[in-house]
Design an enzyme around this catalytic site. Structure first.
Site, PDB file in Angstrom:
ATOM      1  CE  LYS A  13      40.186  74.107  37.262  1.00 47.78           C
ATOM      2  NZ  LYS A  13      40.649  75.091  36.305  1.00 47.78           N
ATOM      3  NE  ARG A  88      46.472  71.884  36.703  1.00 47.50           N
ATOM      4  CZ  ARG A  88      46.194  72.909  37.359  1.00 47.50           C
ATOM      5  NH1 ARG A  88      45.598  72.463  38.304  1.00 47.50           N
ATOM      6  NH2 ARG A  88      46.285  74.270  37.020  1.00 47.50           N
ATOM      7  NE  ARG A 127      42.847  83.446  37.669  1.00 48.45           N
ATOM      8  CZ  ARG A 127      42.684  82.084  37.357  1.00 48.45           C
ATOM      9  NH1 ARG A 127      41.527  81.736  37.328  1.00 48.45           N
ATOM     10  NH2 ARG A 127      43.740  81.491  37.399  1.00 48.45           N
ATOM     11  NE  ARG A 160      45.878  92.957  39.578  1.00 46.19           N
ATOM     12  CZ  ARG A 160      44.657  92.917  38.808  1.00 46.19           C
ATOM     13  NH1 ARG A 160      44.362  92.019  37.890  1.00 46.19           N
ATOM     14  NH2 ARG A 160      43.733  93.873  39.136  1.00 46.19           N
ATOM     15  NE  ARG A 172      47.858  78.926  34.789  1.00 43.93           N
ATOM     16  CZ  ARG A 172      47.469  80.061  35.245  1.00 43.93           C
ATOM     17  NH1 ARG A 172      47.918  81.309  35.164  1.00 43.93           N
ATOM     18  NH2 ARG A 172      46.462  80.016  36.273  1.00 43.93           N
TER      19      ARG A 172
HETATM   20  P1  AMP Z   1      45.836  76.483  39.730  1.00 46.66           P
HETATM   21  O1  AMP Z   1      45.826  77.304  41.022  1.00 46.66           O
HETATM   22  O2  AMP Z   1      44.877  75.307  39.641  1.00 46.66           O
HETATM   23  O3  AMP Z   1      45.617  77.075  38.223  1.00 46.66           O
HETATM   24  O4  AMP Z   1      47.166  75.925  39.875  1.00 46.66           O
HETATM   25  C1  AMP Z   1      48.420  76.823  39.688  1.00 46.66           C
HETATM   26  C2  AMP Z   1      49.823  75.879  39.402  1.00 46.66           C
HETATM   27  O5  AMP Z   1      50.116  75.124  40.414  1.00 46.66           O
HETATM   28  C3  AMP Z   1      49.679  75.103  37.908  1.00 46.66           C
HETATM   29  O6  AMP Z   1      49.886  75.906  36.952  1.00 46.66           O
HETATM   30  C4  AMP Z   1      50.795  74.146  38.461  1.00 46.66           C
HETATM   31  O7  AMP Z   1      51.945  74.444  38.214  1.00 46.66           O
HETATM   32  C5  AMP Z   1      50.542  73.819  39.751  1.00 46.66           C
HETATM   33  N1  AMP Z   1      49.441  72.751  40.185  1.00 46.66           N
HETATM   34  C6  AMP Z   1      48.355  72.800  40.620  1.00 46.66           C
HETATM   35  N2  AMP Z   1      47.626  71.766  40.790  1.00 46.66           N
HETATM   36  C7  AMP Z   1      48.531  70.855  40.111  1.00 46.66           C
HETATM   37  C8  AMP Z   1      48.350  69.453  39.693  1.00 46.66           C
HETATM   38  N3  AMP Z   1      47.094  68.814  40.153  1.00 46.66           N
HETATM   39  N4  AMP Z   1      49.375  69.041  39.198  1.00 46.66           N
HETATM   40  C9  AMP Z   1      50.478  69.571  38.743  1.00 46.66           C
HETATM   41  N5  AMP Z   1      50.404  70.773  38.925  1.00 46.66           N
HETATM   42  C10 AMP Z   1      49.614  71.464  39.673  1.00 46.66           C
END
Ligand code: AMP
Length: 216
Positions: A13, A88, A127, A160, A172
């Site tokens: 994404k 999400r 990554r 990282r 996750r």
């Molecule tokens: P990401 O960078 O999108 O993988 O997000 C990293 C972490 O941020 C996730 O594992 C969640 O802990 C938190 N997070 C990011 N976006 C959301 C969301 N829309 N709702 C809840 N937690 C989020």
């Protein structure tokens, strides 16, 4: 253009969002990036979110909805935006709809990037990003042209994410299937859902997404 990118962690994404930013000149709103910035800045939100993020669980709807609703009011979002990692949960999806309809706006498209689960752990564990400009790289699939030097800005500082490890990936993914995957049906029913094959080359995925955007 107001676009949502949907898919499990590691689907690509963020990589695809960066390309859409470059081509269409609309900002990428990544709730993950915004939360990480809050953690680094040590704000109240950052303090509340850090342990949850490190464990691979979802931050509360209340926090992320507040962050996004403030962000989409910024002037650079006037011509549209890409939501990356938000919504999400179904609560967040309903809130997105309410935010947009309150402004007389609608979503252009929701693009689901489909990938096989068994490749996600390798993708995520490999990554890293440029510590200066945020360009994304991977140990195997996307190395900088000159080792140790960012292609985009020349920085030699890379970082990282603390949650990009094999143990946290499992949590996750569980959060994705339990909380986020119902959004596929939600947007399908609204006639907004488009799915692309995220297993191919990065350029091929971009081409599929661009074909969808051209029709949206
Ligand atoms: P990401 O960078 O999108 O993988 O997000 C990293 C972490 O941020 C996730 O594992 C969640 O802990 C938190 N997070 C990011 N976006 C959301 C969301 N829309 N709702 C809840 N937690 C989020």
């Amino acid at each position: 253009m107001r676009l949502i990118l949907l898919g499990p962690p590691g689907a690509g994404k963020g990589t695809q969002a960066q390309r859409i930013v470059e081509k269409h000149g609309i900002p990428q709103l990544s709730t993950g990036d915004m939360l990480r910035a809050a953690v680094t800045a040590g704000t109240d939100v950052g303090k509340r979110a850090k342990a949850v993020m490190d464990a691979g669980k979802l931050v509360s709807d209340e926090i992320v909805i507040a962050i996004v609703s403030e962000r989409i009011d910024a002037p650079d979002c006037a011509n549209g935006f890409i939501l990356d990692g938000f919504p999400r949960t179904l609560v967040q999806a309903d809130a997105t709809e309410a935010m947009l309809s309150g402004k007389g706006l609608d979503l252009s498209a929701v693009v689901e990037i489909r990938v096989d689960d068994d490749i996600l752990a390798d993708r995520i564990a490999g990554r890293y990003t440029c510590g200066n400009c945020g360009a994304g790289y991977h140990d195997e699939n996307l190395k900088p042209k000159v080792e140790g030097v960012c292609d985009k800005c020349g920085s030699t500082h890379f970082k990282r994410r603390p949650d990009d490890n094999r143990e946290t990936v499992r949590t996750r993914l569980q959060a994705y299937y339990k909380e986020t995957s119902p959004l596929i049906g939600y947007y399908h029913c609204k006639g907004k859902l488009h799915s692309v094959d995220g297993m191919g080359e990065i350029d091929a995925v971009t081409a599929e997404i661009e074909a969808i955007l051209a029709r949206a």
